[in-house]
Write a protein that holds these residues in place. Structure first.
Motif, PDB file in Angstrom:
ATOM      1  N   ARG A  60     -21.212 -31.563  39.162  1.00 33.96           N
ATOM      2  CA  ARG A  60     -19.934 -31.005  38.701  1.00 33.96           C
ATOM      3  C   ARG A  60     -20.152 -30.060  37.530  1.00 33.96           C
ATOM      4  NH1 ARG A  60     -17.696 -36.175  39.441  1.00 33.96           N
ATOM      5  NH2 ARG A  60     -16.265 -36.169  41.219  1.00 33.96           N
ATOM      6  N   LEU A  63     -22.128 -26.802  38.437  1.00 32.50           N
ATOM      7  CA  LEU A  63     -21.418 -25.810  39.256  1.00 32.50           C
ATOM      8  C   LEU A  63     -20.226 -25.180  38.556  1.00 32.50           C
ATOM      9  CD1 LEU A  63     -21.391 -27.613  42.737  1.00 32.50           C
ATOM     10  CD2 LEU A  63     -22.764 -25.631  42.111  1.00 32.50           C
ATOM     11  N   ASP A  64     -19.765 -25.819  37.469  1.00 29.36           N
ATOM     12  CA  ASP A  64     -18.561 -25.298  36.804  1.00 29.36           C
ATOM     13  C   ASP A  64     -17.487 -24.976  37.843  1.00 29.36           C
ATOM     14  OD1 ASP A  64     -16.723 -24.104  35.042  1.00 29.36           O
ATOM     15  OD2 ASP A  64     -17.655 -22.138  35.307  1.00 29.36           O
ATOM     16  N   LEU A  65     -16.998 -26.023  38.470  1.00 25.57           N
ATOM     17  CA  LEU A  65     -16.100 -25.838  39.614  1.00 25.57           C
ATOM     18  C   LEU A  65     -14.694 -25.389  39.251  1.00 25.57           C
ATOM     19  CD1 LEU A  65     -17.221 -28.977  41.646  1.00 25.57           C
ATOM     20  CD2 LEU A  65     -17.444 -26.614  42.412  1.00 25.57           C
TER      21      LEU A  65
END
Lengths: 500, 500
Positions: A60, A63-65
């Motif tokens: 999480r 990826l810097d979602l």
């Protein structure tokens, strides 16, 4: 109009596109190069990992979602493409054995990229002229492999949906009033399927309002194949409970063991009882391409419907699933049609029988035929046949090699390309009679799986089944595999479990 | 082993891949160039046709669709790629107005090409680590636009399926025993939806075993919006027939007119009657991005579930449809789960609550989140908002221009981006009171449509509706459109119908 002649509306410019075409195309082209390098080159490279495993929390943050108000620059977005590729599982990797799909076919993949770019929906000839005709041809050829010169069929979003179509059309055939009046206007109904069949039969029974308890579970023999005598017993049992037997789901290629139900005997039983016979050949249907192995589905032509997923053994890529019907009375259309006038106008200037979308329970429907069609054009039925034969032969090689090694114990010898086995680690060797043997054995597969994922060297699944504790299911799908990959698999299992 | 050390099996070589990697990659790369040129360059070019119309028989022979035993050479296959592109409708063309999707977003398209190449299934964290987390984020952001800080949701293969999920989960909420025992264990149920709602509600009622006659059709006002008083009347009617009202489908953006049902008043009625409120916002949901226009769906946060298709107004490409739930009790999972042990093992080494696939009625499920996620990263919520505002503003421009021309008559002024109108040809002008006026008017649209398709200059759909004879439905979707495209549309309609 503003004084400059420009038509404005708040902050919106109406006289120009809000998208820069050349920037967009540049991004797409650069991203395509990343796809080639990061997914198809690295993903097919034995020196690279099948998967760069990260814990969910790690991933999480890597990826810097988070989705935000403002957009990002070109370079940052390209980095995101690289990241998505990097941390995703490479299902095209030669050591991905985890599911009933694997590998990559470049012609099929080309078909998929064209499909995505054309972005149309498979409902009418008007918006999908090429694909309406192409679906007709593909369905007709698959149907003729089943043994039907006529009939019907349609692509569905996956095998579960195909099986649900079969149940619904069979229900309409047996009790047409259900379409308008619901199940309250019909007697309680009974579905029959084996204990090793796919869970979509039960999911479908629930979704269609029939209920999971009205799915009667038929016993299987050691190989996972339905016992016809038990089917007959279950039909008697259902009748004694005032449920009307109307649908038998026979499986050609069970999910775990790859077993084939005895279709001819099941067909006899269905005929005697006036029942609809469906064959869930999602996994095993592709043996129809092989002269050598199609005997496994002998009798399939006596079925009323067949589910078949070319996205599994034939490598078309997800999704490519058909439901085929022997019926020639347009039952599928009668069962599903809603005759929406905005889409299926009858006063069009072409033959509206080509507007096949009303056979579907979807409205917008993805084009799933092109990938299979283009691959078939590229290698022909003979090429597809050869792939199936190769998978069988490699499986036989794997089983022979496995039998030479003392760390492996087969659950049973299957007829297909599924190889189910326990890895017996050194500490358990010769301890078969210890009271805690089964319990200890059940813990081996999860530990090996964790190590395997973290090393990233390969992926294979495990599961318990009935009285059997956790065992691995190795599946040989891809025609890109060789004996070396099989040897690697065995060696790597031994490395992963040698200290257990 | 043969004497040469090569392991053979019949005609199959097991020591080598049966696919040439470099040939395959070359084909893919060359095909990508054709895609760029034939679909994205020509398809976006105003000088090119939206569609190269051919009759079905002509097209069948042009395409040589037949699938054969033997494969074809590289060059021939590339020509097939060109042919598929050439004869397909260019839905990305600036003059494609035929459906509720149009245009192309290059970031979304990039997401789709990555999805196809990675070729994984959205069932477990193990095989789709990036996409399981990404779906979670996308669903959560869409949900928060609806007004829910918590809840649930999942991507489905299209809006029809999303609506069916809503009906099924609502049924489980009202009558959980249906999952196991079927509808025979529950009273007759009633669904309510407006006469202008999407046909998937009826298709869903049939598929789910509830029956189309148990869908009570609620009247709409002239704009196409549900009349709440009639909803109340229909609920009384259903009860008088011993059917239990459990589900109201309100529409946010009807298919033809783009009408919005009065959500607050419907929510009041649902609350009073203990019914599940669903909003089919497949088409209209995207107004939630716009501060200026989101008032159209005021009250949506009071719904229990919402269908929303970003593949329509947001240009993600087919398919991208979510069903969102306000529920926080895991109703979706309880309703759909089958707990297949081969896929959803509970003894995995990571948090198996991330294995969200059992919420779906599918098994293999395509990844539909990446295209939306990447586009959102690229232009932000603010960019998406601007697109929505632009579509509204362009629609207003179109309607204003239409009103200045005497050949156009609006069916009614809608609140959204659907513009429904009759083209009144010269021969019918001033003849409104002739007895055969309606009949003659009904024949105008099909003739214009045929001419339009054959010229290939644009595509727009027509349909009859209730007492209205055939009229056109123009839809302004793509942010790539300008006032020039609107002017062209009006001019071209006049050209196509000037001699009628």
């Amino acid at each position: 109009m503003s004084s400059s002649g420009e038509y404005m509306n708040g902050h919106v410019h109406l006289e120009e596109s809000d998208m820069d075409e050349s920037d967009g195309k540049l991004f797409l082209t650069e991203a395509f190069n990343i796809i080639m390098e990061e997914i198809l080159n690295k993903g097919r490279d034995l020196k690279e990992k099948v998967c760069e495993w990260k814990d969910p929390d790690q991933l999480r943050s890597l990826l810097d979602l988070e989705l935000r108000d403002h957009g990002e620059c070109h370079e940052k977005l390209l980095q995101r493409v690289r990241d998505v590729a990097k941390y995703s599982v490479k299902t095209c990797h030669p050591r991905f054995f985890n599911q009933l799909f694997a590998g990559v076919d470049y012609h099929a993949l080309t078909g998929r990229l064209i499909t995505e770019t054309l972005n149309t929906s498979q409902y009418t000839y008007e918006v999908a002229p090429v694909f309406v005709l192409m679906e007709e041809e593909v369905i007709s050829k698959l149907r003729s492999l089943v043994g039907w010169s006529e009939g019907d069929g349609i692509f569905c979003p996956g095998g579960s949906m195909s099986n649900m179509y079969a149940i619904n059309v069979a229900r309409y055939w047996a009790f047409p009033q259900v379409k308008t009046k619901g199940l309250w206007a019909a007697p309680r109904m009974a579905i029959f399927t084996s204990q090793q069949s796919h869970y979509s039969v039960k999911k479908g029974a629930a979704f269609l309002g029939i209920g999971t308890e009205n799915v009667f579970i038929v016993q299987v023999d050691e190989s996972g194949s339905m016992i016809p005598e038990d089917l007959e017993a279950k039909i008697v049992q259902a009748k004694s409970q005032d449920a009307v037997p109307f649908f038998v789901n026979a499986t050609a290629g069970t999910t775990v063991q790859g077993a084939f139900d005895p279709l001819k005997r099941i067909a006899d039983i269905c005929e005697r009882n006036g029942m609809w016979m469906h064959v869930d050949a999602a996994w095993g249907g592709s043996v129809l391409f092989s002269k050598k192995h199609r005997h496994l589905v002998a009798g399939i032509e006596r079925a009323n419907s067949v589910t078949w997923n070319p996205h599994k053994m034939l490598l078309t890529g997800l999704q490519c699933s058909v439901i085929l019907f022997r019926d020639t009375t347009n039952l599928l259309m009668h069962c599903h049609s809603a005759k929406a006038t905005y889409l299926f106008q009858q006063d069009k200037f072409y033959d509206t029988s080509l507007d096949t979308g009303d056979k579907s329970i979807q409205c917008g429907r993805k084009v799933d035929c092109l990938k299979l069609w283009l691959m078939w054009k590229a290698i022909g039925a003979s090429g597809l046949s050869q792939r199936v034969d190769k998978a069988f032969a490699l499986t036989r090689y794997l089983v022979e090699e496995m039998e030479k090694r003392e760390n492996f114990q087969l659950v049973c010898k299957g007829p297909f390309v599924n190889v189910c086995f326990w890895f017996i680690p050194p500490s358990l060797k010769g301890k078969e009679n210890s009271p805690d043997y089964q319990e200890r054995l059940s813990k081996v597969a999860p530990v090996i799986k964790e190590r395997m994922m973290k090393r990233g060297t390969m992926m294979v699944g495990y599961q318990p089944m009935d009285e059997h504790v956790n065992f691995f299911r190795m599946v040989v799908v891809s025609p890109q595999l060789t004996t070396k990959d099989m040897d690697f698999f065995l060696d790597e299992m031994e490395k992963l479990g040698k200290d257990l």
